[in-house]
Design an enzyme around this catalytic site. Structure first.
Site, PDB file in Angstrom:
ATOM      1  N   THR A   1      -5.025   9.273  -2.878  1.00  0.00           N
ATOM      2  CA  THR A   1      -4.789   9.266  -1.425  1.00  0.00           C
ATOM      3  C   THR A   1      -3.641  10.196  -1.044  1.00  0.00           C
ATOM      4  O   THR A   1      -3.708  10.911  -0.040  1.00  0.00           O
ATOM      5  CB  THR A   1      -4.500   7.823  -0.954  1.00  0.00           C
ATOM      6  OG1 THR A   1      -5.657   7.043  -1.218  1.00  0.00           O
ATOM      7  CG2 THR A   1      -4.195   7.744   0.533  1.00  0.00           C
TER       8      THR A   1
ATOM      9  N   GLU B   1       0.843  -1.211   0.000  1.00  0.00           N
ATOM     10  CA  GLU B   1       0.000   0.000   0.000  1.00  0.00           C
ATOM     11  C   GLU B   1       0.874   1.256   0.000  1.00  0.00           C
ATOM     12  O   GLU B   1       0.590   2.239  -0.699  1.00  0.00           O
ATOM     13  CB  GLU B   1      -0.901  -0.047   1.237  1.00  0.00           C
ATOM     14  CG  GLU B   1      -1.646   1.223   1.562  1.00  0.00           C
ATOM     15  CD  GLU B   1      -3.006   1.301   0.926  1.00  0.00           C
ATOM     16  OE1 GLU B   1      -3.036   1.433  -0.316  1.00  0.00           O
ATOM     17  OE2 GLU B   1      -4.002   1.247   1.650  1.00  0.00           O
TER      18      GLU B   1
HETATM   19  N1  HSE Z   1      -6.321   6.133   6.386  1.00  0.00           N
HETATM   20  C1  HSE Z   1      -6.015   6.391   5.017  1.00  0.00           C
HETATM   21  C2  HSE Z   1      -6.312   7.840   4.722  1.00  0.00           C
HETATM   22  C3  HSE Z   1      -6.858   5.520   4.129  1.00  0.00           C
HETATM   23  O1  HSE Z   1      -7.374   8.317   5.122  1.00  0.00           O
HETATM   24  O2  HSE Z   1      -5.478   8.515   4.111  1.00  0.00           O
HETATM   25  C4  HSE Z   1      -6.622   5.737   2.662  1.00  0.00           C
HETATM   26  O3  HSE Z   1      -7.675   5.156   1.924  1.00  0.00           O
END
Ligand code: HSE
Length: 313
Positions: A186, A133
């Protein structure tokens, strides 16, 4: 070696789940990626093909492809003496807030693990998948890969050392995932998260996160709904997702327990009680908000899921 080729169903997930930025995650029943790993002579992992929803947009470079990086980490951790060739059929569109890169990473790690004589333990697998990831999001977070691998509701209790707790969610918990036709990488969304939070926000989040964990464990859907609030990360990211507040309000009017930003967005996630609703009115209400603003919106009316599984068509 137990087998030399395996295909895995790796589900989407909703990360953060209200107050739990980088901590909470929920596996979905659908959509999912299909990840096939095949043993090849020689070391290293190659990506043969990326297909399915926007699959052609995803890199084949094994150093940056999430499934390949995760699978390579598993082989390395196990000291395996073989390499892999990987094919992914994307069912989870990238940049969706539905754990697309996490699903591929989880699938890559899970598939590689199935091919080992001595498989790794679940927490080790989560760490390998989180490295996958990281290759796409630029940050090591496990709140998508953990639910995608383990199923149910997961809590990253600690990152160093990595320690993940799995909770069986209430059987009656339904999920509507709505995906407006907007891309939110992201990396970009993480750039908006504030470094510092006021003490009163921390108090709010500790209270809501604690009660959400208890509500999930005790099957209290009313308390699940009341706990799904985020006063720090979602407000900072809201500008990236058009009509977010309108969509959330429409979902709640249509019967959702609560509605919130899924992961880093643009997914609008809504929870509902399957004993009271079938979720379709909620999906329709969110779609209508986007339709009336000229934006297409795909929806899934689903439930929480069991995580990665061997695919048997
Ligand atoms: N916790 C991560 C964020 C998840 O919110 O950036 C990414 O899908």
């Amino acid at each position: 070696m137990p087998s030399d080729k395996v295909t895995v169903m790796a589900p989407a997930s909703i990360a953060n789940v209200g107050p739990g930025f980088d901590v909470f995650g929920l596996a979905l029943g659908e959509p999912y990626d299909l990840v096939t790993a095949e043993v090849r002579r020689g070391r290293g992992v190659k990506v043969r093909k990326m297909e399915g929803l926007e699959g052609h947009q995803v890199t084949l470079d094994p150093k940056r492809n999430t499934a390949a990086v995760a699978a390579a980490k598993v082989l390395e951790a196990a000291g395996a003496d073989f390499g892999l060739s990987i094919t992914v059929i994307k069912g989870v569109r990238p940049c969706s807030g539905m754990g697309s890169s996490g699903a591929s990473a989880a699938g890559g790690a899970y598939a590689a693990n199935l091919l080992l004589k001595e498989p790794l333990a679940p927490n080790q697998l989560v760490a390998c998948a989180a490295s996958g990831e990281e290759a796409s999001s630029g940050s090591f977070h496990a709140d998508n890969v953990a639910p995608s691998l383990l199923g149910g509701f997961t809590i990253v209790r600690s990152y160093d050392p990595l320690d993940v707790v799995r909770v069986e969610p209430p059987a009656q918990l339904g999920v509507v995932a709505a995906l407006p036709d907007v891309l939110v990488p992201t990396k970009e969304a993480r750039g908006l998260v504030p470094d510092k939070v006021p003490l009163r926000s921390m108090v709010f989040h500790v209270g809501h996160a604690s009660s959400l964990a208890v509500a999930m464990a005790q099957g209290d859907l009313g308390l699940v709904g009341r706990s799904l609030r985020d006063v720090v990360v979602e407000p900072a990211r809201a500008p990236l997702v058009p009509h977010l507040r309108e969509a959330e309000a429409a979902a709640v009017r249509a019967g959702a327990l609560a509605s919130f930003l899924g992961g880093s967005g643009p997914c609008v996630a809504s929870f509902f009680d399957k004993g009271r609703s079938d979720g379709r009115a909620i999906a329709e209400a969110v779609r209508e908000v986007y339709r009336s603003n000229g934006i297409e919106c795909a929806t899934w009316v689903t439930s929480w899921g069991q995580g990665c599984r061997r695919w048997r068509p």
